[in-house]
Design a protein around this motif. Structure first.
Motif, mmCIF file in Angstrom:
data_model
loop_
_atom_site.group_PDB
_atom_site.id
_atom_site.type_symbol
_atom_site.label_atom_id
_atom_site.label_comp_id
_atom_site.label_asym_id
_atom_site.label_seq_id
_atom_site.Cartn_x
_atom_site.Cartn_y
_atom_site.Cartn_z
ATOM 1 N N PHE A 299 0.815 -1.202 0.000
ATOM 2 C CA PHE A 299 0.000 0.000 0.000
ATOM 3 C C PHE A 299 0.857 1.263 0.000
ATOM 4 O O PHE A 299 0.429 2.304 -0.510
ATOM 5 C CB PHE A 299 -0.945 -0.018 1.199
ATOM 6 N N LEU A 300 2.054 1.194 0.574
ATOM 7 C CA LEU A 300 2.970 2.327 0.467
ATOM 8 C C LEU A 300 3.346 2.584 -0.990
ATOM 9 O O LEU A 300 3.417 3.736 -1.440
ATOM 10 C CB LEU A 300 4.234 2.069 1.289
ATOM 11 N N LEU A 301 3.559 1.503 -1.734
ATOM 12 C CA LEU A 301 3.897 1.641 -3.145
ATOM 13 C C LEU A 301 2.715 2.161 -3.949
ATOM 14 O O LEU A 301 2.879 2.991 -4.853
ATOM 15 C CB LEU A 301 4.368 0.291 -3.694
ATOM 16 N N ILE A 302 1.515 1.684 -3.641
ATOM 17 C CA ILE A 302 0.325 2.178 -4.337
ATOM 18 C C ILE A 302 0.103 3.657 -4.020
ATOM 19 O O ILE A 302 -0.261 4.449 -4.899
ATOM 20 C CB ILE A 302 -0.910 1.344 -3.947
ATOM 21 N N ALA A 303 0.340 4.045 -2.760
ATOM 22 C CA ALA A 303 0.207 5.454 -2.394
ATOM 23 C C ALA A 303 1.242 6.303 -3.125
ATOM 24 O O ALA A 303 0.941 7.424 -3.572
ATOM 25 C CB ALA A 303 0.359 5.611 -0.885
ATOM 26 N N SER A 304 2.464 5.799 -3.264
ATOM 27 C CA SER A 304 3.495 6.522 -4.007
ATOM 28 C C SER A 304 3.084 6.693 -5.461
ATOM 29 O O SER A 304 3.249 7.780 -6.040
ATOM 30 C CB SER A 304 4.826 5.769 -3.916
ATOM 31 N N LEU A 305 2.539 5.640 -6.046
ATOM 32 C CA LEU A 305 2.071 5.708 -7.433
ATOM 33 C C LEU A 305 0.945 6.729 -7.572
ATOM 34 O O LEU A 305 0.942 7.548 -8.500
ATOM 35 C CB LEU A 305 1.608 4.328 -7.886
ATOM 36 N N ALA A 306 -0.017 6.692 -6.647
ATOM 37 C CA ALA A 306 -1.146 7.616 -6.721
ATOM 38 C C ALA A 306 -0.693 9.062 -6.526
ATOM 39 O O ALA A 306 -1.181 9.977 -7.205
ATOM 40 C CB ALA A 306 -2.197 7.243 -5.669
ATOM 41 N N TRP A 307 0.235 9.296 -5.599
ATOM 42 C CA TRP A 307 0.727 10.652 -5.369
ATOM 43 C C TRP A 307 1.495 11.168 -6.582
ATOM 44 O O TRP A 307 1.362 12.341 -6.963
ATOM 45 C CB TRP A 307 1.608 10.691 -4.127
ATOM 46 N N ALA A 308 2.281 10.290 -7.211
ATOM 47 C CA ALA A 308 3.008 10.690 -8.418
ATOM 48 C C ALA A 308 2.044 11.051 -9.540
ATOM 49 O O ALA A 308 2.220 12.066 -10.234
ATOM 50 C CB ALA A 308 3.948 9.569 -8.861
ATOM 51 N N ASP A 309 1.010 10.237 -9.727
ATOM 52 C CA ASP A 309 0.035 10.533 -10.774
ATOM 53 C C ASP A 309 -0.772 11.790 -10.448
ATOM 54 O O ASP A 309 -1.154 12.541 -11.347
ATOM 55 C CB ASP A 309 -0.899 9.336 -10.970
ATOM 56 N N PHE A 310 -1.044 12.023 -9.159
ATOM 57 C CA PHE A 310 -1.726 13.253 -8.765
ATOM 58 C C PHE A 310 -0.885 14.475 -9.142
ATOM 59 O O PHE A 310 -1.401 15.455 -9.699
ATOM 60 C CB PHE A 310 -1.997 13.243 -7.259
ATOM 61 N N VAL B 163 6.813 21.856 -16.435
ATOM 62 C CA VAL B 163 7.498 20.748 -17.110
ATOM 63 C C VAL B 163 8.342 19.957 -16.117
ATOM 64 O O VAL B 163 8.379 18.715 -16.155
ATOM 65 C CB VAL B 163 8.355 21.281 -18.271
ATOM 66 N N GLY B 164 9.021 20.667 -15.209
ATOM 67 C CA GLY B 164 9.801 19.966 -14.196
ATOM 68 C C GLY B 164 8.938 19.098 -13.303
ATOM 69 O O GLY B 164 9.321 17.979 -12.949
ATOM 70 N N LEU B 165 7.751 19.614 -12.938
ATOM 71 C CA LEU B 165 6.834 18.821 -12.118
ATOM 72 C C LEU B 165 6.348 17.602 -12.874
ATOM 73 O O LEU B 165 6.238 16.500 -12.307
ATOM 74 C CB LEU B 165 5.651 19.692 -11.692
ATOM 75 N N LEU B 166 6.058 17.757 -14.165
ATOM 76 C CA LEU B 166 5.636 16.610 -14.978
ATOM 77 C C LEU B 166 6.737 15.561 -15.069
ATOM 78 O O LEU B 166 6.474 14.358 -14.945
ATOM 79 C CB LEU B 166 5.249 17.086 -16.381
ATOM 80 N N VAL B 167 7.969 16.006 -15.291
ATOM 81 C CA VAL B 167 9.088 15.056 -15.389
ATOM 82 C C VAL B 167 9.269 14.302 -14.080
ATOM 83 O O VAL B 167 9.413 13.072 -14.060
ATOM 84 C CB VAL B 167 10.376 15.798 -15.785
ATOM 85 N N SER B 168 9.248 15.020 -12.967
ATOM 86 C CA SER B 168 9.419 14.383 -11.662
ATOM 87 C C SER B 168 8.282 13.401 -11.384
ATOM 88 O O SER B 168 8.508 12.267 -10.941
ATOM 89 C CB SER B 168 9.467 15.436 -10.557
ATOM 90 N N ALA B 169 7.042 13.838 -11.626
ATOM 91 C CA ALA B 169 5.881 13.003 -11.305
ATOM 92 C C ALA B 169 5.838 11.755 -12.173
ATOM 93 O O ALA B 169 5.610 10.647 -11.667
ATOM 94 C CB ALA B 169 4.600 13.822 -11.476
ATOM 95 N N LEU B 170 6.056 11.909 -13.475
ATOM 96 C CA LEU B 170 5.990 10.745 -14.359
ATOM 97 C C LEU B 170 7.157 9.788 -14.107
ATOM 98 O O LEU B 170 6.998 8.566 -14.210
ATOM 99 C CB LEU B 170 5.965 11.198 -15.812
ATOM 100 N N SER B 171 8.331 10.328 -13.776
ATOM 101 C CA SER B 171 9.459 9.453 -13.425
ATOM 102 C C SER B 171 9.146 8.666 -12.157
ATOM 103 O O SER B 171 9.386 7.450 -12.095
ATOM 104 C CB SER B 171 10.723 10.289 -13.226
ATOM 105 N N ALA B 172 8.606 9.339 -11.140
ATOM 106 C CA ALA B 172 8.234 8.642 -9.908
ATOM 107 C C ALA B 172 7.130 7.632 -10.156
ATOM 108 O O ALA B 172 7.090 6.572 -9.524
ATOM 109 C CB ALA B 172 7.794 9.660 -8.851
ATOM 110 N N SER B 173 6.218 7.935 -11.074
ATOM 111 C CA SER B 173 5.141 6.990 -11.400
ATOM 112 C C SER B 173 5.696 5.709 -12.006
ATOM 113 O O SER B 173 5.313 4.598 -11.615
ATOM 114 C CB SER B 173 4.157 7.654 -12.366
#
Length: 321
Positions: free
Chosen positions: A68-79, A105-115
């Motif tokens: 669930f920590l990993l799912i939360a990380s995925l959801a936060w990255a996609d958010f 653009v930086g936020l998109l790169v960070s979020a999609l990389s974390a996703s």
């Protein structure tokens, strides 16, 4: 003397305005296109979907397993990816600001990389839970998962900070990639990283399928229920194949296009390959969160307020993910 003060004040205002570079878009640039509408709507939907998942996981004490920590990380990255889409829409169609453009653009790169890294972590979690069924889920595993997520988000944050730190093509159009203002080298690095992640996920899922098939066959022989066991096994294998096919089909077009094209390529192709990427952030909650029985139960409790709160300690069930 008053005139001199006025001139000084005017020069200060002009300097601040030049520094912020915040001006309304020209009329012709404010015309909405279908891609802009899709960007805005998809960003809002991504934010809503994933905000529910994050709030659900962190509001329940029963959802504390590494899964669930990993799912939360995925959801936060996609958010955050949804927020980045909305900010990018503002920077393109409402106001012009280099800081806003670089930040979105930086936020998109960070979020999609974390996703992407979170998706890899979920696959690795499923693999380790099958190979270390007796010890996986212990306190040590929780610590390892937390440390891994810290490293993932640090690397993703550094990737997103590079454009703001000067690695961009705002003043050098020849080095631009298909995703302005990222340079070709930066985008190529991200695309190669995705392809390597995809290759690792393919290998892990192949080994997971072998383990599932072997365990199911052994259980079927012991219980003499071979036909039903085969049906259940096929269902799980098909689920893994569907997850991997969704991830590949959403990311592969943009990864290949980002490697082969440059800033002179038509913007239409860039939008056409980016739409599936945003679609992946919309599909992730449906695949990894809302299908999970434990998350479903917490959501029903929050919506109905009628189910008893009976936390289940054995919440690490990879088959639910």
């Amino acid at each position: 003397m008053a005139l001199n003060n006025s001139e000084v004040g005017l020069e200060v205002i002009m300097a601040v305005d030049q520094l912020l570079e915040l001006t309304p878009k020209p009329l012709e640039a404010t015309v909405m296109t279908p891609w802009d509408v899709a960007m805005c709507i998809s960003g809002a939907l991504i934010c809503c979907e994933n905000a529910i998942v994050v709030a659900t996981i962190f509001s329940s004490s029963s959802l504390r397993a590494p899964m669930f920590l990993l799912i939360a990380s995925l959801a936060w990255a996609d958010f955050l990816a949804g927020v980045g889409l909305l900010l990018h829409f503002l920077s393109r169609r409402c106001v012009y600001s280099e800081a806003l453009e670089l930040g979105s653009v930086g936020l998109l790169v960070s979020a999609l990389s974390a996703s992407v890294f979170s998706l890899l972590g979920i696959t690795l979690d499923r693999f380790l839970s099958l190979h270390r069924a007796l010890t996986y889920g212990s306190g040590r595993t929780h610590m390892q998962t937390s440390c891994a997520l810290a490293v993932v988000w640090t690397l993703a944050g550094l990737q997103g900070a590079l454009p703001a730190m000067g690695w961009n093509c705002l003043h050098d159009g020849e080095s631009c990639s298909v995703l302005h203002p990222l340079t070709r080298v930066h985008l190529a690095t991200l695309c190669i990283g995705f392809l390597l992640t995809l290759a690792l996920m393919l290998q892990l899922n192949a080994r997971i399928c072998r383990v599932v098939l072997r365990h199911s066959h052994q259980i079927a022989l012991q219980r003499h229920t071979l036909p039903s066991a085969r049906t259940h096994t096929r269902r799980r294998v098909h689920t893994l194949a569907l997850i991997l096919a969704t991830f590949t089909s959403c990311w592969m077009p943009f990864a290949l296009y980002g490697l082969l094209a440059d800033g002179s390529s038509p913007a239409l192709y860039t939008y056409a390959t980016l739409v599936p990427v945003t679609g992946n952030s919309m599909l992730n909650p449906l695949i990894y969160a809302y299908r999970n029985t434990h998350i479903q139960r917490v959501l029903r409790q929050a919506c109905c307020c009628c189910l008893p709160n009976t936390p289940n300690k054995n919440t690490h069930t990879p088959s639910d993910v």
